[in-house]
Design a protein around this motif. Structure first.
Motif, short mmCIF file in Angstrom:
data_model
loop_
_atom_site.label_atom_id
_atom_site.label_comp_id
_atom_site.label_asym_id
_atom_site.label_seq_id
_atom_site.Cartn_x
_atom_site.Cartn_y
_atom_site.Cartn_z
N SER A 121 -11.13 2.01 -27.64
CA SER A 121 -12.55 2.19 -27.45
C SER A 121 -12.53 3.69 -26.56
O SER A 121 -13.59 4.51 -26.89
CB SER A 121 -13.17 1.27 -26.36
N GLN A 122 -11.46 3.92 -25.99
CA GLN A 122 -11.41 5.24 -25.41
C GLN A 122 -10.72 6.27 -26.00
O GLN A 122 -11.18 7.57 -26.12
CB GLN A 122 -10.43 4.91 -24.12
N TYR A 125 -11.76 5.17 -31.20
CA TYR A 125 -13.24 5.18 -31.53
C TYR A 125 -13.94 6.56 -31.29
O TYR A 125 -14.70 6.86 -32.15
CB TYR A 125 -14.15 3.97 -30.33
#
Length: 227
Positions: A121-122, A125
């Motif tokens: 996610s960090q 993405y």
């Protein structure tokens, strides 16, 4: 088909997928360490990967490897718990140093998976996925940066103490998971005998230490730079 239906076949699939993921971790660690010596060189690597077709293809293969490894680890864990309680990996003559990791492989795997979601996610993405959907800029800590500026992402996330602590915990869990996982995979494949059993354990410890220390080096160096 015995490879899919038998316990040995399932262990073999999980072992091969696990070795594949270890190779990826070794590559990913080597790529990240480049940032310690040259942020420009690291960004060149990020640009070479990015949303290029070969990078997307590799991501799909990697995702498939993760899914296969996770699915079969869950299946084997449930089977082993049902048949032998907490003895989750039926490997005979295990060295004493791998006992704890062996008995907690599933828990360690869950921790590693959880932090992979955080990491994805960090970084993935906001970098690769952002490029895939056609965006050439991304907001990062109030600033607008290129998704290919990997060094900016490392500087931003590893300047945050909480992130640093979480990642270091992740590396420790990953080390325990890899030390037993690599040794167990080699054992399952059959590349072992009385002499090589101990040698593979040493190789497993060295490989796992190199991978995790490499990741930790990047995290700690960029945190120190941010002070």
């Amino acid at each position: 088909m015995w490879l899919l239906n038998s316990s040995i076949g399932k262990k073999l699939i999980m072992s091969i997928s696990g070795l594949f993921l270890i190779l990826f971790l070794l590559f990913h660690m080597s790529m990240n360490v480049a940032a310690v010596f040259s942020e420009k060189a690291y960004n060149v690597i990020c640009a070479l990967l990015g949303s290029n077709w070969y990078a997307i293809a590799a991501t799909l293969v990697l995702a498939a490897g993760f899914i296969v490894h996770i699915v079969y680890s869950i299946i084997l864990t449930l089977q082993n718990r049902k048949a032998r309680g907490n003895d989750r990996y039926a490997v005979n003559k295990k060295p004493k140093m791998v006992e704890w990791a062996s008995q907690n492989m599933f828990v360690l795997g869950v921790i590693v998976l959880g932090f992979l979601v955080l990491h994805g996610s960090q970084f993935w993405y906001k970098m690769t996925f952002t490029e895939i959907i056609g965006h050439h800029e991304v907001e990062l800590g109030g600033a607008i940066v290129s998704p290919q500026d990997g060094a900016a992402f490392i500087r931003y996330y590893f300047a945050q103490p909480l992130n640093v602590v979480l990642y270091l915990i992740w590396y420790v869990a990953l080390w325990f998971h890899l030390t037993h996982g690599f040794w167990s995979a080699i054992h399952t494949i059959g590349w072992n005998n009385q002499i090589w059993m101990k040698r593979w354990q040493i190789i497993s410890n060295i490989l796992s230490t190199v991978i995790c220390l490499g990741f930790a080096l990047v995290t700690i160096v960029f945190f120190i730079k941010s002070l």
